[in-house]
Structures are given as structure tokens and as C-alpha cells.
Design an enzyme around this catalytic site. Structure first.
Site, short mmCIF file in Angstrom:
data_model
loop_
_atom_site.label_atom_id
_atom_site.label_comp_id
_atom_site.label_asym_id
_atom_site.label_seq_id
_atom_site.Cartn_x
_atom_site.Cartn_y
_atom_site.Cartn_z
N LYS A 32 0.82 -1.20 0.00
CA LYS A 32 0.00 0.00 0.00
C LYS A 32 0.86 1.26 0.00
O LYS A 32 0.43 2.31 -0.48
CB LYS A 32 -0.93 0.02 1.21
CG LYS A 32 -1.85 -1.18 1.37
CD LYS A 32 -2.82 -1.34 0.22
CE LYS A 32 -3.97 -2.29 0.56
NZ LYS A 32 -3.55 -3.69 0.67
C1 LIG Z 1 -4.20 -4.88 0.30
C2 LIG Z 1 -3.37 -6.10 0.25
C3 LIG Z 1 -3.61 -7.11 -0.69
C4 LIG Z 1 -4.75 -7.05 -1.66
O1 LIG Z 1 -4.58 -6.06 -2.64
P1 LIG Z 1 -5.84 -5.52 -3.46
O2 LIG Z 1 -5.30 -4.39 -4.26
O3 LIG Z 1 -6.84 -5.08 -2.44
O4 LIG Z 1 -6.33 -6.65 -4.28
C5 LIG Z 1 -2.75 -8.20 -0.71
N1 LIG Z 1 -1.73 -8.31 0.17
C6 LIG Z 1 -1.49 -7.36 1.08
C7 LIG Z 1 -0.38 -7.55 2.03
C8 LIG Z 1 -2.28 -6.22 1.15
O5 LIG Z 1 -2.02 -5.27 2.06
#
Ligand SMILES: *Cc1c(COP(=O)(O)O)cnc(C)c1O
Length: 497
Positions: A112
Site C-alpha cells: 500500500k
Molecule cells: C491490500 C493487500 C492485498 C490485496 O490487494 P488488493 O489491491 O486489495 O487486491 C494483498 N496483500 C497485502 C499484504 C495487502 O495489504
């Protein structure tokens, strides 16, 4: 070419990139999508000579066409700096026949950070460009990682406030501690008695409440979103796929224009949608491999053409993917419906009313570039353990879900030769207990921070700063509420109502 952003549910709504970023969500609950997907039109030899920041400019400038060169370069320079613990920003690590694209070297050690390091700069630049006088209130639902990354990005950014809702009993202990210890006078963190889907639906309801928006405007505030429904999240995520492809070429792992596979552990469908956009820009991607955990609503969707959220919500060891309503899938549905707002809006209405919808055969055929599968809880642990035993490389639970699906993909399709990138979405230090238990059940009796030190020792990786910071940090946020109290909690923060 100027790119504008239109709603997935209403042809009449069409705005500039900066306006789409400011607004977050389109009207009627729709999402903003680009009116066209720009071509990359840079050859791989040139890309191979570019830094991450240069690649970011090359990709983002093609989408965010109302930002000036100077504005965008300033945003990129401030975002991708020493907050990342490596100059490469996203290292590519080869292990067991795949390339792990480590997207977790930013401030909060999950992928993120890739988008949320830059979103505050894009947002404040967009506010300036559009002469916005109100303070911007970022409302965010998190399954664990977005919350902290958004808090870190927006903390003490002038002209902004940030409110994060997280499922009180649905995140890892380290994730929770990271959030509730967040500093910054403009930060608010709220646990809810509910799951991520309820948090996300609650936030969307607040967004679409016109009367509330007017009250907020009178008090000098307007809402926006830091969730991946904001186009300002998606566009920065396209960058690392382009960058990774160029790195593979620079290393001699692939020939010019050789197609690769991309495996993405998926929750809200944001990360893999960014890879889909990269492919449509012209990046040679063979298969987009969508990996789910036991909340396998997407696997079922790819297998049957039916999206059905009427099922039990499972709490897994990969909590950031514990999601039954993958918001960004709406953008894909819109595209495979032939960019048809009416068809998309009808399906989304069915999803709200009945919790399910079926796509047409014609739409299904447009999904042939995707492969979907899932990894169960036990298999996830087994993937972590065997990869560690075979190679010494330790991955987190989310990345392990992706690696497990890649194993199934290879077995089912016999495709052993296509070079494959696995999106490694979190540091194993963020999910230490699950990761260490997978390696050896005897670890279970240790405390979280004992496990952190042991993980560092056996994995031969330094404990990340993000973890050191919270060892002794004080809890600064302790608000907990019911799902139906979310709006009144927000009002309380602003002394409204
Ligand atoms: C948010 C997240 C995901 C999923 O990603 P999306 O874009 O919501 O599909 C997978 N792994 C981790 C560690 C995340 O923080």
C-alpha cells in the site's frame, strides 16, 4: 492525448484526473475510469535505463494529463525517497523459479505504501489546481494495511485530516499496533465491530450522503478517499509492473517483448487491476494470475462467470485479502461490458440487492487473459515452510497465497517456461506469528516481539524500522464503535450534529 475520467455508472459524469483524485468516488457509487488507456510507446531498452522515479513519471504522466511536468515530478520526488529502505524502491528477488517483486520496502512495509506515499502529494496538488478552500477529510476503510499506509502518508499534511476504520478483530496484532500508535494531530483511528466489507460499505454510505456532505462543507470540510477506489491509488501501482519488466530485461532474464506472467494476491482487486492496465498500455503480460485465499469469491467468479458474495466470511492468516466485495472488480466489469455504464450499473445494482450477478458469455470471453485460483490456510503455511527450507527465503502469508496459486497454475497448465513475477505484497515482519508458526509450530508460545527477533535471525534480514518504531510506542487511539455508528463517530470528530 488528454485522458479524462468517467464514472462506471453514468456517462454524463466526466472529470479531469485531478478532479477524480479529489473526489475519490464518482456519483451513484460509481468509480472513475480513464476514457482511454494510453499507450506506453517507450521501448524496453529505454525503460531498462530508467530509475524507479523516471519510470513513475513516464507512466503517470500518460494518465494524469492535467498535472504539469513540474507538479508530477515534485510529487514523485517527495514520495519515492529515503522513506524506502532501498534505492531500487522495489527489489526483484529470484527464488524457486519465480521472481518476487518486493513491494514492501516503504514506511509501513506493505505494498500500500507504493501508492499511498504519493497520494497525499497528488491530492494536495490537485486541491491547489482546483482552488479548493475546504480541508480534505480522507475517509478510509482498511483490511489492515491501507490504514497504516494512509495514516503515515497523510499525518500532519496541512489541509488534510484522515479517518481510518478497521475491523477490530480482523487484523494482525502488528497491523493493529501500527495503526493505534499513529502520531499526528490530524489522524483518527477507529476499530469497528464488523469486518472489512462492512467498514467499506459504511464508508461508501457516508460518501453518498448528500446532506452530510453539505453539513461538512459548511464547516469547511470535504471528503475524499484513500482506498483503491481512488484513481490516485491505481495509477501509481501501474508503475512497478513496467519497472519490473524492464529490470528483467536489463538482467537478461527475458528477450525484448517476451511475454511474462504476473501473479497477484488479491483482495479489493486494485493491485491486479493495475497490472491489467499495464497490459493494456502495451506491456507484454501473458497471464494475469489472480490469487485468492479461502474467501475465494474471485476464483469462483473466474471459474463460473458468477459473482456471489452470499457466503461465510472467513478470517484467514492473510487478513488484507479477507474481502467478499472486491470494489475494483467493478472497473473490470465495466471494461469487459464494452465500456458500457448501463450494463455495469445494472450488475452492480444486483450485487447490492441480491449479493450476486452473472456476466454474459461475451463478457466471459474477454476474461481469457486471467487465470484464477486460491490457496487454503494449510497450503499457505506449507508454501512458506517449503520455500524457506528449500531456499532460505521467507515470504509473508499474502505472498504465500500467490506462490501457492502459481504452483497450481504451473501444474494445471504445464506453463513452466514463461518468466513469472509474483507480487510480494507485505514484509513477513507484518504477519510474524502466522509466518513463524508456518515454519515451526513450536514458535507459538513466544511473544510477538520475540518472534520478530527470531524471524530476523533465521531469515537473515534486519528488523524493519516500521517494526522497531512500534515496539515501545504508546497507544494513541482507542475508539471502537458498531458498524451503524460510523457516521456519528465522524460527526463527533468534527463537532457536527
Ligand atoms: C491490500 C493487500 C492485498 C490485496 O490487494 P488488493 O489491491 O486489495 O487486491 C494483498 N496483500 C497485502 C499484504 C495487502 O495489504
Amino acid at each position: 492525448m488528454e485522458i479524462r475520467y468517467k464514472s462506471t455508472r453514468d456517462d454524463r459524469e466526466c472529470v479531469t484526473a485531478s478532479q477524480a483524485i479529489l473526489q475519490g468516488l464518482a456519483g451513484n457509487g460509481g468509480l472513475f475510469v480513464p476514457t482511454a488507456i494510453p499507450k506506453l510507446d517507450i521501448d524496453v531498452e529505454t525503460l531498462a535505463g530508467m530509475s524507479y522515479q523516471e519510470t513513475a513519471y513516464a507512466v503517470m504522466s500518460r494518465f494524469l494529463t492535467d498535472f504539469t511536468e513540474q507538479e508530477l515530478k515534485d510529487c514523485i520526488r517527495q514520495a519515492y525517497d529515503s522513506k524506502f529502505d532501498t534505492d531500487e524502491i522495489v527489489p526483484l528477488v529470484e527464488a524457486d523459479g519465480a521472481y518476487y517483486l518486493e513491494l514492501f520496502h516503504g514506511a509501513t512495509i506493505a505494498f500500500k505504501d507504493m501508492a499511498l506515499s504519493i497520494l497525499p502529494y497528488l491530492m494536495t496538488t490537485a486541491a491547489r489546481k482546483n482552488r479548493i478552500k475546504n480541508d480534505i477529510v480522507i475517509l478510509t476503510a482498511t483490511s489492515g494495511d491501507t490504514g497504516k499506509a494512509a495514516l503515515a502518508g497523510f499525518a500532519d499534511v496541512p489541509g488534510t485530516k484522515i479517518i481510518v476504520f478497521y475491523p477490530k478483530h480482523g487484523v494482525s496484532p502488528i497491523q493493529e499496533k501500527q495503526m493505534v500508535t499513529q502520531k499526528g494531530a490530524n489522524t483518527f483511528v477507529v476499530g469497528i465491530h464488523g469486518n472489512f466489507d462492512q467498514a467499506q460499505t459504511g464508508v461508501k454510505q457516508i460518501f453518498s450522503d448528500r446532506a452530510f456532505a453539505e453539513e461538512m462543507a459548511k464547516a469547511g470540510f470535504q471528503f475524499s478517499s484513500a482506498n483503491s477506489i481512488n484513481i490516485g491509488r491505481l495509477v501509481p501501482q501501474i508503475v512497478y509492473y513496467v519497472y519490473a519488466y524492464a529490470r528483467l530485461y536489463a538482467r537478461g532474464a527475458i528477450q525484448k517483448d517476451e511475454p511474462i506472467n504476473v501473479v497477484v494476491p488479491t483482495g479489493n482487486f486494485g493491485n491486479i487491476l493495475a497490472a491489467y492496465y499495464a497490459k493494456h498500455m502495451g506491456l507484454p503480460i501473458a497471464k494475469l494470475i489472480c490469487a485468492s485465499n479461502e474467501n475465494k469469491v474471485l476464483y469462483d467468479f473466474f471459474a463460473t462467470g458468477i459473482y456471489d458474495r452470499n457466503r461465510e466470511f472467513v478470517l484467514t492468516s492473510s487478513p488484507s485479502m479477507d474481502i467478499l466485495i472486491s470494489s475494483n472488480l467493478e472497473r473490470l466489469i465495466y471494461h469487459i461490458a464494452g465500456d458500457d455504464t448501463a450494463k455495469n450499473a445494472a450488475l452492480m445494482r444486483q450485487l447490492t440487492e441480491e449479493g450476486r450477478y452473472a456476466i454474459t458469455e461475451e463478457m466471459r470471453q474477454r476474461l481469457s487473459g486471467f487465470y484464477g485460483n486460491y490457496t487454503g490456510e494449510q497450503e499457505t503455511a506449507e508454501v512458506i515452510r517449503s520455500l524457506y527450507e528449500d531456499t532460505g527465503y521467507i515470504i509473508d502469508t499474502h505472498t504465500a497465497v500467490a506462490a501457492g496459486v502459481y504452483r497450481k497454475y504451473r501444474r494445471e497448465t504445464g506453463d513452466e517456461n514463461t518468466k513469472t513475477i509474483i507480487a510480494s505484497t507485505a514484509s513477513p515482519f507484518k504477519f510474524t506469528r502466522s509466518v513463524m508458526n508456518a515454519i515451526d509450530g513450536a514458535y507459538d508460545s513466544r511473544t510477538d516481539f520475540e518472534l520478530v527477533d527470531e524471524l530476523s535471525r533465521i531469515g537473515k534480514v534486519k528488523v524493519p524500522n516500521a517494526i522497531e518504531e512500534i515496539r515501545d510506542a504508546r497507544v494513541l487511539h482507542d475508539v471502537v464503535c458498531e458498524v451503524d455508528e460510523m457516521q456519528s463517530v465522524v460527526k463527533g470528530f468534527f463537532g457536527i450534529g
